[in-house]
Design an enzyme around this catalytic site. Structure first.
Site: not given
Ligand SMILES: Cc1nc(C(=O)O)sc1CCOP(=O)(O)O
Length: 204
Positions: A123, A177-178, A157, A103
């Site tokens: 993210h 993911m989602s 996202g 991060h």
């Molecule tokens: C598992 C994960 N890790 C993240 C990080 O910032 O380290 S964001 C995240 C979730 C990603 O999910 P989606 O594609 O639905 O946004």
């Protein structure tokens, strides 16, 4: 080739995760089993189900649990800040592809120095998974991608419409993911990601 990683939600029934993974695996590079609340034995059972559903072992990545990855002979592990270090794992299991979730710039540099094969950075955009935490955005992604020599996979996202911006910022791939595991049409969603990655001629 740009990498497309899928990450399990950790909150879906296993049957749903395995079913969707079996539908889409030809179009993706890696499927991460990220089931933080489950014991090693349960994670192993998920891996068995994925293998039975013809997901290639080399595409399976286990979050954190190196023991499960080694016992089941899958392709890789994805490490968090609380995991064993990339260095420890690479010394003992050089055949595992090791990703480190980061991060900050400092964490990415450390992962690189420890021998991680790639980092996942996020993210990038707002996501339910990180509610209340400010997204790091494209500029940070760009700075980080310029500063390390190992591949940087962007997460958080990322919809198909974001893909080009994320890749232009220097990401070598994306992790989602989602948008796939909660999609009404997971296969066409994955195909859309591939198209946006400039790989509509993707062969499988
Ligand atoms: C598992 C994960 N890790 C993240 C990080 O910032 O380290 S964001 C995240 C979730 C990603 O999910 P989606 O594609 O639905 O946004």
């Amino acid at each position: 080739m740009k990498e497309l990683h899928l990450i399990s939600t950790g909150s879906q029934p296993i049957e749903t995760f395995v079913h969707i993974s079996s539908l889409v695996h030809s179009y993706v590079d890696y499927i991460h089993v990220r089931e933080k609340h489950r014991a090693a034995k349960e994670i192993g059972m998920i891996v068995e189900k994925l293998l039975e559903a013809s997901v290639p072992a080399q595409k399976i990545v286990i979050n954190d649990r190196v023991d499960v990855a080694v016992v089941y002979g899958v392709g890789g592990v994805q490490l968090a800040y609380h995991s064993l270090s990339a260095k420890q794992i690479k010394e003992r299991f050089p055949f595992l592809r090791v990703g480190q979730s980061v991060h900050t710039f400092a964490e990415a540099k450390q992962a690189e120095n420890e021998g991680a094969d790639y980092v996942i950075f996020g993210h990038i955009y707002e996501t339910n998974c990180k509610e209340g935490i400010k997204p790091r955005g494209l500029t940070s992604l760009q700075e980080l991608a310029c500063s390390v020599h190992i591949p940087v996979v962007a997460i958080g996202g990322i919809t198909p419409m974001h893909v080009r911006d994320v890749l232009t910022a220097g990401a070598t791939g994306i992790a989602v993911m989602s948008t796939v595991y909660y999609a009404d049409h997971p296969l066409s969603t994955v195909q859309l990601y591939r198209q946006q990655m400039g790989e509509d001629t993707w062969t499988f």
